[in-house]
Scaffold this motif. Structure first.
Motif, PDB file in Angstrom:
ATOM      1  N   ARG A   1      -7.632  -2.629  -7.371  1.00 35.34           N
ATOM      2  CA  ARG A   1      -8.343  -3.759  -7.971  1.00 35.34           C
ATOM      3  C   ARG A   1      -8.169  -5.043  -7.165  1.00 35.34           C
ATOM      4  N   GLU A   2      -7.000  -5.258  -6.608  1.00 35.37           N
ATOM      5  CA  GLU A   2      -6.704  -6.532  -5.962  1.00 35.37           C
ATOM      6  C   GLU A   2      -6.997  -6.554  -4.464  1.00 35.37           C
ATOM      7  N   GLU A   3      -6.798  -5.421  -3.789  1.00 27.98           N
ATOM      8  CA  GLU A   3      -6.850  -5.463  -2.327  1.00 27.98           C
ATOM      9  C   GLU A   3      -7.808  -4.471  -1.688  1.00 27.98           C
ATOM     10  N   MET A   4      -7.872  -3.264  -2.218  1.00 19.91           N
ATOM     11  CA  MET A   4      -8.584  -2.228  -1.480  1.00 19.91           C
ATOM     12  C   MET A   4     -10.076  -2.468  -1.416  1.00 19.91           C
ATOM     13  N   GLY A   5     -10.631  -3.135  -2.391  1.00 19.70           N
ATOM     14  CA  GLY A   5     -12.067  -3.378  -2.373  1.00 19.70           C
ATOM     15  C   GLY A   5     -12.511  -4.094  -1.115  1.00 19.70           C
ATOM     16  N   ASN A   6     -11.697  -5.011  -0.624  1.00 22.59           N
ATOM     17  CA  ASN A   6     -12.043  -5.739   0.598  1.00 22.59           C
ATOM     18  C   ASN A   6     -11.528  -5.053   1.850  1.00 22.59           C
ATOM     19  N   ALA A   7     -10.410  -4.294   1.697  1.00 19.38           N
ATOM     20  CA  ALA A   7      -9.757  -3.735   2.884  1.00 19.38           C
ATOM     21  C   ALA A   7     -10.251  -2.347   3.251  1.00 19.38           C
ATOM     22  N   VAL A   8     -10.873  -1.635   2.313  1.00 25.46           N
ATOM     23  CA  VAL A   8     -11.173  -0.239   2.547  1.00 25.46           C
ATOM     24  C   VAL A   8     -12.107  -0.024   3.736  1.00 25.46           C
ATOM     25  N   HIS A   9     -12.999  -0.981   3.968  1.00 28.98           N
ATOM     26  CA  HIS A   9     -13.951  -0.815   5.069  1.00 28.98           C
ATOM     27  C   HIS A   9     -13.271  -0.951   6.428  1.00 28.98           C
TER      28      HIS A   9
ATOM     29  N   PHE B   1       0.829  -1.205   0.000  1.00 31.49           N
ATOM     30  CA  PHE B   1       0.000   0.000   0.000  1.00 31.49           C
ATOM     31  C   PHE B   1       0.870   1.263   0.000  1.00 31.49           C
ATOM     32  N   VAL B   2       1.915   1.257   0.830  1.00 31.95           N
ATOM     33  CA  VAL B   2       2.803   2.424   0.916  1.00 31.95           C
ATOM     34  C   VAL B   2       3.554   2.624  -0.400  1.00 31.95           C
ATOM     35  N   ARG B   3       4.072   1.532  -0.958  1.00 32.38           N
ATOM     36  CA  ARG B   3       4.798   1.642  -2.229  1.00 32.38           C
ATOM     37  C   ARG B   3       3.897   2.180  -3.340  1.00 32.38           C
ATOM     38  N   ALA B   4       2.651   1.731  -3.347  1.00 33.89           N
ATOM     39  CA  ALA B   4       1.713   2.206  -4.367  1.00 33.89           C
ATOM     40  C   ALA B   4       1.477   3.710  -4.238  1.00 33.89           C
ATOM     41  N   GLN B   5       1.348   4.193  -3.015  1.00 34.27           N
ATOM     42  CA  GLN B   5       1.152   5.626  -2.787  1.00 34.27           C
ATOM     43  C   GLN B   5       2.375   6.430  -3.219  1.00 34.27           C
ATOM     44  N   LEU B   6       3.564   5.960  -2.802  1.00 40.88           N
ATOM     45  CA  LEU B   6       4.787   6.696  -3.113  1.00 40.88           C
ATOM     46  C   LEU B   6       5.077   6.709  -4.609  1.00 40.88           C
ATOM     47  N   ALA B   7       4.751   5.605  -5.313  1.00 42.96           N
ATOM     48  CA  ALA B   7       4.939   5.584  -6.767  1.00 42.96           C
ATOM     49  C   ALA B   7       4.021   6.604  -7.440  1.00 42.96           C
ATOM     50  N   LEU B   8       2.799   6.698  -6.945  1.00 41.93           N
ATOM     51  CA  LEU B   8       1.828   7.645  -7.501  1.00 41.93           C
ATOM     52  C   LEU B   8       2.258   9.091  -7.277  1.00 41.93           C
ATOM     53  N   LEU B   9       2.908   9.355  -6.140  1.00 47.20           N
ATOM     54  CA  LEU B   9       3.243  10.733  -5.751  1.00 47.20           C
ATOM     55  C   LEU B   9       4.662  11.133  -6.124  1.00 47.20           C
TER      56      LEU B   9
END
Length: 433
Positions: free
Chosen positions: A344-352, A321-329
């Motif tokens: 697509r793979e993780e946040m749909g289940n984890a966001v709640h 999750f952290v790597r994805a954020q840092l790559a985006l920014l």
């Protein structure tokens, strides 16, 4: 007979303790010799303080001379232990909130408690927090640097003179740590915070592994985490800014992991407890959150930023999750694909499972992803991200359904882009609700 006896005694005393020269030059030389000898002995015992030219002896002498116990006695109106003085302090805070004189009143009141022996951690917190309220204002920050220096020194002297500094129990109070660290950072006294960190680590280093319980490790790591987090937060808010905070954080990442590596057996036996990431993760998350809400990351040092990305495995328990954020920014080469994949793979289940405080961060990241995809011509993916936001946070963005509907087959791409951009603008307005 009596006179001769007195002369004999004087002669004998002069042999045992020869009289000092009254020559001013010799007296000055003797004073310098004694001062140099004292400093050398004290420095030999305690060492010099980092790379500073200030010796431990000079710091010790100055702390003794500046201690409030040696200043003027409290005025006659000073009352009992926690009586009138504390009440007047609260009254002044309530009646003159925002006034420039309030921080100075708080410091003076705390000094009176120190002189009377009635100071406590709670009173220290009240003093620090009162000063910090005015200190958060940028203009007051420039005006009150001298005051901030006085506050930091006052608190250090009180911790030493009261004996609280010996056992570090004051570090168990996170609010006190959060209140004192900004003053030490601004005044260039953060070496004291690092000294507390080293002492916390030495407590575990000197303990037999057979009696080292998980609760003791967790409490020690919690205090270390609180110190590191407040160091980084203070560097960003009151110190040299985000670039300096990233450099300082990376130094802490290295030192914490090196220290944990000295316990290979303990790491193997209790991997979930004895983990350097439990010390570092809070500070790292705070840096990432600040990056997320910057208007632009173009001013971020690229070298330090890329080191931060490479180090995520060493300080984050949610590395992907952290790597994805840092790559985006990324300040030079932002990449939305890692975050798109994570959604697509993780946040749909984890966001709640994210706390409400992180909702605006997730929405902002999704908006940045969609914007970047749109600028790269990936309109289908950009629309998918907007639909994900609509479905995941319907209470915030559910009414945008009309703007986010897929386009009819006969429409031009320009129409799709226009609608998507319109949806993005409305979403951005709602991201910080």
């Amino acid at each position: 007979m009596r006179t001769s006896a007195v002369l004999s005694l004087r002669y004998l005393a002069s042999k045992i303790h020869p009289p000092l020269s009254l020559n001013p030059r010799d007296s000055e030389k003797l004073f310098k010799l004694l001062s140099t000898s004292f400093r050398a002995q004290l420095d030999q015992e305690h060492g010099r303080i980092g790379s500073s030219k200030t010796s431990a002896a000079e710091v010790h002498i100055q702390s003794v001379l500046d201690n409030p116990l040696f200043s003027v006695p409290p005025h006659s109106g000073f009352q009992s232990k926690y009586g009138g003085l504390q009440k007047s302090w609260h009254d002044s805070a309530r009646n003159t909130e925002g006034a420039q004189g309030l921080p100075r009143n708080a410091v003076e009141h705390f000094e009176e408690h120190v002189r009377s022996g009635t100071a406590s951690i709670n009173l220290a917190k009240l003093c620090l927090e009162t000063c910090l309220k005015s200190f958060r204002d940028v203009s007051a920050r420039r005006i009150d640097l001298k005051l901030s220096s006085k506050v930091g020194v006052l608190m250090l002297q009180w911790l030493w003179s009261s004996g609280l500094e010996r056992n570090l129990n004051f570090l168990r109070d996170p609010k006190f740590v959060a209140a004192i660290v900004p003053f030490l950072v601004v005044d260039g006294r953060d070496r004291h915070v690092y000294n507390w960190l080293l002492r916390l680590r030495s407590e575990l280093t000197g303990t037999s592994l057979s009696i080292l319980e998980d609760d003791l490790i967790r409490e020690n790591f919690r205090m270390q985490s609180n110190l590191v987090c407040n160091l980084i937060l203070s560097e960003i808010n009151y110190g040299s800014g985000l670039n300096a905070a990233i450099r300082e954080f990376l130094e802490n990442v290295d030192s914490a992991n090196e220290w944990v590596d000295t316990f290979p057996d303990l790491r193997k036996a209790r991997p979930s407890t004895f983990d350097a990431r439990r010390i570092l993760q809070r500070a790292g998350k705070y840096i990432v959150r600040r990056l997320v809400f910057l208007q632009t990351t173009s001013g971020i040092d690229v070298t330090g930023y890329e080191k931060l990305i490479r180090s995520t495995e060493s300080w984050s328990l949610k590395d992907s999750f952290v790597r994805a954020q840092l790559a985006l920014l990324h300040p030079v080469a932002p990449d939305p694909l890692l975050f798109l994949q994570y959604i697509r793979e993780e946040m749909g289940n984890a966001v709640h499972r994210y706390p409400p405080a992180q909702t605006s961060q997730v929405i902002k990241l999704c908006l940045d992803t969609s914007n970047l995809l749109l600028s790269q011509g990936q309109h289908v993916d950009a629309q998918w991200v907007l639909h994900f936001l609509q479905e995941t946070f319907p209470h915030k963005i559910g009414h945008l359904e009309q703007n986010l509907e897929p386009e009819a087959s006969g429409r031009h791409r320009e129409s799709t882009t226009t609608k998507t951009e319109s949806g993005l603008r409305e979403l951005e307005a709602l991201a910080f609700v």
